[in-house]
Each structure stands twice: as C-alpha cells, then as structure tokens.
Scaffold this motif. Structure first.
Motif, PDB file in Angstrom:
ATOM      1  N   GLY A  48       0.817  -1.200   0.000  1.00 54.42           N
ATOM      2  CA  GLY A  48       0.000   0.000   0.000  1.00 54.42           C
ATOM      3  C   GLY A  48       0.853   1.254   0.000  1.00 54.42           C
ATOM      4  N   PHE A  49       0.302   2.310  -0.601  1.00 50.87           N
ATOM      5  CA  PHE A  49       0.968   3.608  -0.552  1.00 50.87           C
ATOM      6  C   PHE A  49      -0.027   4.726  -0.861  1.00 50.87           C
ATOM      7  N   THR A  50      -0.017   5.757  -0.051  1.00 56.03           N
ATOM      8  CA  THR A  50      -0.576   7.059  -0.373  1.00 56.03           C
ATOM      9  C   THR A  50       0.345   8.096   0.252  1.00 56.03           C
ATOM     10  N   ASP A  51       0.194   9.334  -0.155  1.00 53.42           N
ATOM     11  CA  ASP A  51       1.032  10.378   0.422  1.00 53.42           C
ATOM     12  C   ASP A  51       0.779  10.540   1.915  1.00 53.42           C
ATOM     13  N   GLU A  52      -0.469  10.368   2.343  1.00 54.09           N
ATOM     14  CA  GLU A  52      -0.776  10.550   3.759  1.00 54.09           C
ATOM     15  C   GLU A  52      -0.380   9.338   4.597  1.00 54.09           C
ATOM     16  N   ALA A  53      -0.426   8.148   4.012  1.00 52.56           N
ATOM     17  CA  ALA A  53      -0.052   6.937   4.745  1.00 52.56           C
ATOM     18  C   ALA A  53       1.440   6.664   4.647  1.00 52.56           C
ATOM     19  N   ARG A  54       2.066   7.119   3.573  1.00 60.12           N
ATOM     20  CA  ARG A  54       3.388   6.665   3.157  1.00 60.12           C
ATOM     21  C   ARG A  54       3.289   5.175   2.796  1.00 60.12           C
ATOM     22  N   HIS A  55       4.381   4.433   2.915  1.00 60.34           N
ATOM     23  CA  HIS A  55       4.332   3.031   2.497  1.00 60.34           C
ATOM     24  C   HIS A  55       3.827   2.155   3.648  1.00 60.34           C
ATOM     25  N   THR A  56       2.879   1.289   3.329  1.00 56.44           N
ATOM     26  CA  THR A  56       2.368   0.319   4.293  1.00 56.44           C
ATOM     27  C   THR A  56       2.526  -1.074   3.695  1.00 56.44           C
ATOM     28  N   TYR A  57       2.617  -2.066   4.569  1.00 55.96           N
ATOM     29  CA  TYR A  57       2.818  -3.429   4.055  1.00 55.96           C
ATOM     30  C   TYR A  57       2.375  -4.463   5.078  1.00 55.96           C
ATOM     31  N   VAL A  58       1.768  -5.532   4.582  1.00 53.96           N
ATOM     32  CA  VAL A  58       1.449  -6.713   5.382  1.00 53.96           C
ATOM     33  C   VAL A  58       1.950  -7.922   4.616  1.00 53.96           C
ATOM     34  N   GLY A  59       2.696  -8.796   5.282  1.00 52.15           N
ATOM     35  CA  GLY A  59       3.191 -10.014   4.636  1.00 52.15           C
ATOM     36  C   GLY A  59       3.272 -11.154   5.631  1.00 52.15           C
ATOM     37  N   ALA A  60       3.239 -12.375   5.117  1.00 54.18           N
ATOM     38  CA  ALA A  60       3.306 -13.550   5.986  1.00 54.18           C
ATOM     39  C   ALA A  60       4.154 -14.628   5.329  1.00 54.18           C
ATOM     40  N   ALA A  61       4.783 -15.438   6.164  1.00 53.94           N
ATOM     41  CA  ALA A  61       5.632 -16.525   5.672  1.00 53.94           C
ATOM     42  C   ALA A  61       5.600 -17.678   6.665  1.00 53.94           C
ATOM     43  N   GLN A  62       5.966 -18.841   6.179  1.00 52.07           N
ATOM     44  CA  GLN A  62       5.966 -20.052   7.012  1.00 52.07           C
ATOM     45  C   GLN A  62       7.333 -20.729   6.952  1.00 52.07           C
ATOM     46  N   ARG A  63       7.853 -21.084   8.136  1.00 52.38           N
ATOM     47  CA  ARG A  63       9.119 -21.824   8.233  1.00 52.38           C
ATOM     48  C   ARG A  63       9.057 -22.746   9.433  1.00 52.38           C
ATOM     49  N   ASN A  64       9.466 -23.984   9.241  1.00 54.99           N
ATOM     50  CA  ASN A  64       9.558 -24.959  10.332  1.00 54.99           C
ATOM     51  C   ASN A  64       8.265 -25.035  11.148  1.00 54.99           C
ATOM     52  N   GLY A  65       7.157 -25.011  10.436  1.00 52.13           N
ATOM     53  CA  GLY A  65       5.871 -25.155  11.097  1.00 52.13           C
ATOM     54  C   GLY A  65       5.338 -23.898  11.749  1.00 52.13           C
ATOM     55  N   ARG A  66       6.037 -22.772  11.631  1.00 53.60           N
ATOM     56  CA  ARG A  66       5.577 -21.503  12.216  1.00 53.60           C
ATOM     57  C   ARG A  66       5.137 -20.567  11.096  1.00 53.60           C
ATOM     58  N   ARG A  67       3.986 -19.916  11.300  1.00 53.81           N
ATOM     59  CA  ARG A  67       3.499 -18.913  10.361  1.00 53.81           C
ATOM     60  C   ARG A  67       3.561 -17.547  11.039  1.00 53.81           C
ATOM     61  N   LEU A  68       4.393 -16.682  10.508  1.00 50.59           N
ATOM     62  CA  LEU A  68       4.534 -15.341  11.076  1.00 50.59           C
ATOM     63  C   LEU A  68       3.957 -14.301  10.134  1.00 50.59           C
TER      64      LEU A  68
END
Length: 405
Positions: free
Chosen positions: A278-298
């Motif tokens: 995500g990006f707008t001038d008022e928000a600046r850059h925003t981000y949500v991400g997820a990954a899985q390793r060794n049975g853990r989802r972060l």
C-alpha cells in the motif's frame, strides 16, 4: 522554515500558559525503535491520541509508543517504518513491536479488511456489472481497468483487488456486498468486523484505503485482520496467484490483458504465503506479509515507511528474519481472539451504571471528559500533546497529496 519558527513560538507560548504540575508522576520512558535516518519526511496527518482509560488490547507492553521486544532479544533491524508488529498467526504471540497501537492512514492494506468482511458474503460466480461510480477515482489512483457496463465475476474482482490493488474493484465489491445500502453499508460492515476482531484502532471510511479524514488503523490491528484473512483458503488462492488473465469486454476491450501480483515477497522470500502492499502520500508506504518456516506462520505489518533502507516489503522481510530467529514463547503480547475482544468490549457493571448519569447530566464538561483526549500536534512525524490546561497549537503544511494506493 517559517512554519517551524511559528511552531516554536506557539509551543513556547502554550507552555508558558500551562499550569505547572505538582508532584505529577513521570511516565516510564519508552525505548525508542531503531529508526533509519531520513533527510526529509513528508508531513502526514497527526495520529489521534488514544483514550488512556481504555484497556490496551494485546497486553500492557502493547501500549508503548516505542519498542517492545523480549528481554535479552537482539535488537530488531533499523527501519524507516514508524510502527510495526511481528506476530505468530497460529499462537497469536506478538514477538516484537514498535508503537503497535499508533493510528495511521492504512493505504491499500485496507483492502485486507474489505476481504475479511466481504469474502464470506459473495459467491465467486456472481457476475457484477461495472458502473461509472465504481470508476469514480482520482486520476492517479490505482485501478485494474474495469469498463462501465462490463461484466465481471466476483472471483475476477478479487484477483484485481489483491494482485493489482484495484480501487475500481474495491468499489465494485463493496457496492455489490452492500446491497441496497451500497458502498456505505459495506464500510459500516468493515467497521463492525474490525470491532469484532478487536481492531479498535481501526476506522474505515473508504473500502479501498484511499485517504480520507478520520480513517485510521494500526500495525497491531492489521495483524488481527491479516490473521482472519490468512486462515481462509479462498483468500490465499486469490492473494498468491502470480498472474491473472483479465477477461475481455468487447467491443471496447476485445482481448483482455494480464495482471501481475505486486507483492514481491512471494517471489523473493522463502516460505512466503501472501500479503498486501500500500501507498498514499498521507499513509506513506504500508505493508502486510506472511511466511511459514519450520511449522511456524509469522505475519509482519509495517506502517509509515519510506524506501530507506529498503522498500516496505523488504523491510518486512528483515522483520520476518528477526522474528523467525526468536524462539516460540518469547512474546511481548498477543493477538486477541474475537472472543477475547468481546470480553474487552463488554462494559463493567460500574461503567454501565455510570454512563447514563454522564449522558443525562447535560454538563458539556462532563461529556467532554468522557471522550478521547485532545488531538496531537504534528511535527516532523511525531505527535506532541500539550495537556493539563495548555493550548493545542496546529501548523498545517499546505501540500497536494497524491492519492494512489
């Protein structure tokens, strides 16, 4: 420079008028987050002050305006993000955070709340006819390229929303899901869903995340919303597709075209399972991400970032690496469940008894004291609140905000 001199003088005058507190307890100093040096940060709207009497959702350490990491843990990476959270999607453990409840503009990560709200309500096979209102967007707004009068299955609109961050598809989905109430009904449902999840920092005004006054969320809330989405296989199907063939709409578009997934985490980070930019001038850059390793989802949520030391998604990978290196159980807070959120929202017997008395008193001062604290003064990305009788002073930077998302 003139604004800064005006601000300095106003602050001095306000402080001179403020009463001197007597034996006022000093709050515990928060540990500042590792923050990258940036020569110039464009001004963004001031974050609202939170109600100091409200419970801190996620645990007391989530109430910090600075850094929260487990005791003895190595320092997290130095970022330009103003706030962030790293959490376990399955256990709900918050492994680390920076100003997790700081309220800021969401930009297009707002589309995750739209998905959490609307995905269960619409059949993927339902066909939606695009309207002029769906395409009523700022000139530089992110859009897939829907054509008024074109016909698109709901499933197609989800690909346009999550791969290409189409604000036109956000409007079409919200309008369709809202029925006779249209987009406003869906925005109201988004706010109800945020409340159900315990995302109490969140207030939606647009379904797409395009900037609007009083529209906010927080890094903590985004983690709650993301957890709801990532537990839905249909969301993962749409969110992780590398490409999608946008359907033809003859005669204006006889062939259609291909759209690509904008989330580079999927191709650049081992174990990635999705996310949203995500990006707008008022928000600046925003981000949500997820990954899985060794049975853990972060999951990682990032708000108010610049492209220093790297783009927001890359800053997310730095936090994910840090999080995966933390052992399970080394938490500083937790993502509440909807059931826990409901318990937090349930008024205590004392509050339920006192509330009618305040409402019936007709005393404006009593009513004012029952609400949020006053707004903060924005200066260089930080909020300064002059409380205890001091005047609030505002300097509003005049600039034209770009509204792409």
């Amino acid at each position: 420079m003139g604004d800064r001199r005006l601000l300095s003088a106003a602050l001095s005058a306000a402080l001179a008028l403020a009463p001197v507190p007597v034996e006022a307890p000093s709050p515990a100093a928060s540990v500042p987050c590792p923050y990258a040096s940036i020569p110039t940060i464009p001004p963004t709207p001031a974050s609202p002050e939170r109600d100091p009497g409200a419970p801190v959702v996620g645990g007391e350490r989530m109430g910090t305006a600075g850094l929260a990491v487990p005791d003895g843990a190595p320092a997290p990476p130095t970022l330009s993000a103003m706030s962030w959270v790293v959490a376990d999607l399955d256990t709900g453990e918050v492994l680390g955070a920076c100003a997790p409840h700081l309220r800021r503009r969401p930009a297009s990560v707002q589309k995750l709340l739209l998905a959490a709200t609307v995905l269960p309500k619409l059949s993927p096979d339902q066909v939606v006819e695009a309207t002029d209102a769906d395409l009523d967007l700022p000139a530089d707004s992110s859009a897939v390229g829907m054509i008024p009068g074109g016909h698109y299955p709901v499933s197609t609109l989800w690909y346009g929303l999550l791969l290409e961050s189409g604000n036109d598809t956000a409007n079409a989905l919200a309008r369709t899901a809202g029925g006779d109430g249209g987009v406003p009904a869906t925005v109201a449902a988004m706010n109800a869903e945020a409340h159900r999840l315990g995302a109490d920092d969140t207030h939606a005004v647009t379904p797409s995340g395009l900037d609007a006054p009083e529209q906010f969320t927080s890094a903590y809330d985004l983690a709650l919303i993301a957890r709801e989405d990532f537990d839905r296989p249909e969301f993962l199907k749409y969110d992780t597709a590398p490409t999608f063939q946008w359907p033809a709409q003859p005669p204006k578009d006889p062939k259609g075209f291909q759209i690509q997934n904008e989330n580079k985490l999927l191709t650049e980070y081992a174990g990635a399972i999705g996310g949203k930019t995500g990006f707008t001038d008022e928000a600046r850059h925003t981000y949500v991400g997820a990954a899985q390793r060794n049975g853990r989802r972060l999951v990682v949520t990032v708000m108010g970032a610049e492209v220093v030391p790297a783009r927001a998604w890359k800053q997310g990978t730095m936090l994910l690496d840090w999080g995966f290196a933390r052992p399970a159980g080394s938490a500083v807070g937790r993502l509440v469940t909807p059931e826990e959120a409901a318990a937090l929202h349930k008024p205590s017997p004392a509050a339920a008894t006192a509330a009618p008395a305040v409402a019936a008193s007709g005393d404006p001062a009593a009513k004012a004291s029952s609400g949020r604290t006053g707004p903060a003064l924005a200066l260089g990305g930080a909020g300064v609140a002059l409380l205890g009788g001091a005047a609030f002073v505002f300097v509003r930077a005049r600039r034209r905000y770009r509204v792409s998302s």
